[in-house]
Scaffold this motif. Structure first.
Motif, PDB file in Angstrom:
ATOM      1  N   ALA A   1       0.835  -1.192   0.000  1.00  0.00           N
ATOM      2  CA  ALA A   1       0.000   0.000   0.000  1.00  0.00           C
ATOM      3  C   ALA A   1       0.872   1.245   0.000  1.00  0.00           C
ATOM      4  N   TYR A   2       0.452   2.262  -0.728  1.00  0.00           N
ATOM      5  CA  TYR A   2       1.155   3.532  -0.713  1.00  0.00           C
ATOM      6  C   TYR A   2       0.127   4.655  -0.767  1.00  0.00           C
ATOM      7  N   PRO A   3       0.478   5.851  -0.300  1.00  0.00           N
ATOM      8  CA  PRO A   3      -0.497   6.943  -0.295  1.00  0.00           C
ATOM      9  C   PRO A   3      -0.841   7.402  -1.701  1.00  0.00           C
TER      10      PRO A   3
ATOM     11  N   THR B   1      -5.730  12.824   5.472  1.00  0.00           N
ATOM     12  CA  THR B   1      -5.655  12.430   4.063  1.00  0.00           C
ATOM     13  C   THR B   1      -5.185  13.583   3.201  1.00  0.00           C
TER      14      THR B   1
ATOM     15  N   THR C   1      -4.524   6.217   1.863  1.00  0.00           N
ATOM     16  CA  THR C   1      -3.990   4.854   1.862  1.00  0.00           C
ATOM     17  C   THR C   1      -5.114   3.882   1.509  1.00  0.00           C
TER      18      THR C   1
ATOM     19  N   GLU D   1       0.316   8.262  -7.142  1.00  0.00           N
ATOM     20  CA  GLU D   1       0.984   8.373  -5.847  1.00  0.00           C
ATOM     21  C   GLU D   1       0.984   9.807  -5.338  1.00  0.00           C
TER      22      GLU D   1
END
Length: 365
Positions: free
Chosen positions: A3-5, A330, A336, A360
């Motif tokens: 997982a990445y933002p 966020t 995420t 991303e």
């Protein structure tokens, strides 16, 4: 997949492109896409971006239909009945509350009853819409054709997740926005858990054997690992929250938003899918002969927030505070998305030939 933002704006653009690919007009696609991303950004993953695969499937099968406006069935001034014609629910619910606000402004109050809407998403969004305009509102929903929740004491499903929302404006401060499913967890949270998100609370579901469990398998059955799991495919059900009290609220939603609107309740047999929705909108100014409503709301919210917290808690919060905190986080750090959910979105984008690059989030300085 790690997982990445994710950048919320770029993700919303991608979901919008997906919905346009499936026939939604640009304005409608934008309403739905923004709603899904905003729901995830506020911590309501169950009604957020995890839903896009199911929406695409429903559009392709004709279960929901693009570009359908709400049709007026009855108009009696402060009472309006609408038919959503199986259209995109976020668009339809927004239209319904706009009508409610307009009528409450004229009559002091309004009741809007809508049937046959597609999935309307995070119910609190419409309480927020009314509160921003200065109106108190109460909201009740049932999901026809979605018998997936067992009433208190039952090992069999008899109702939908049946959400309720209440909004009270707080001029100059944070509005009171109460939004909850009457099931212990929303169905989407079970879906997120099955896709690598946070696990469900113990005893959130009940199996056909009457035993409580947290395993999404009892809800989705053999479709658990399918691209779009079916919550009606399992032999078990979600449980109502709050034992008999939550169960009573769930049944009330079935009767108010299902029977009263004409949407239909989740009795035996497979009903037609669609959200039934009752909204009551009130202009507080019509009841505020002393001119003290705004100050009373503000002072009471401040009083509650100022109470001494329980051990282990930093502060007492009002409904809406967790969502505002999550939204702020966020905005700073990106969204995420659970790995399984993100993978499903990327696979769908590839199938449609859409560019999913640049999602991303770039950290803010």
């Amino acid at each position: 997949m790690t997982a990445y933002p994710v950048d919320t704006g770029n993700l919303s653009d991608l979901l919008c492109a997906m919905l346009e690919h499936e026939g939604c007009a640009p304005e409608e696609a934008r309403i739905v896409a923004d709603h899904l991303v905003e729901a995830s950004a506020r911590g309501h993953d169950s009604h957020g971006v995890v839903r896009i695969s199911r929406y695409v499937q429903w559009l392709r099968s004709g279960k929901i239909k693009a570009n359908r406006a709400a049709k007026v069935i009855a108009d009696i001034g402060a009472l309006v009945q609408l038919d959503g014609q199986s259209g995109m629910g976020q668009r339809l619910a927004g239209e319904a509350i706009s009508i409610g606000i307009e009528r409450a402004r004229s009559h002091g109050t309004a009741i809007i009853a809508m049937r046959h809407a597609g999935h309307i998403g995070r119910l609190g969004a419409y309480a927020e819409q009314a509160a921003r305009a200065g109106f108190v509102s109460l909201h009740f929903v049932n999901v026809g054709g979605s018998r997936i929740v067992a009433p208190f004491g039952s090992a069999e499903a008899a109702c939908s997740t049946a959400p309720i929302a209440i909004g009270v404006p707080n001029p100059g401060g944070d509005d009171f926005i109460l939004d909850f499913a009457t099931s212990m967890v929303a169905e989407g949270k079970a879906l997120v858990a099955a896709r690598g998100g946070p696990p469900l609370p113990p005893e959130a579901l009940v199996g056909s054997d009457g035993q409580r469990t947290s395993d999404p398998q009892v809800l989705y059955g053999d479709t658990l690992n399918a691209p779009v799991p079916d919550p009606r495919a399992g032999t078990g059900a979600l449980r109502t929250m709050g034992d008999h009290k939550g169960s009573g609220l769930a049944l009330a939603c079935e009767l108010l938003a299902g029977a009263l609107t004409g949407n239909g309740t989740n009795k035996q047999g497979d009903g037609i899918f669609g959200n039934g929705y009752v909204a009551i909108v009130i202009d507080p100014a019509r009841l505020d002969d002393t001119g003290g409503f705004a100050a009373e709301v503000r002072d009471y919210i401040d009083f509650v927030r100022g109470l001494r917290p329980e051990a282990g808690l930093e502060r007492v919060q009002i409904p809406g505070d967790p969502e505002r905190a999550r939204q702020h986080h966020t905005r700073l750090n990106g969204l995420t998305v659970p790995p399984g959910v993100m993978l499903a979105i990327l696979d769908l984008a590839e199938e449609m030939g859409l560019d999913a690059q640049g999602l991303e989030h770039e950290a803010m300085a």
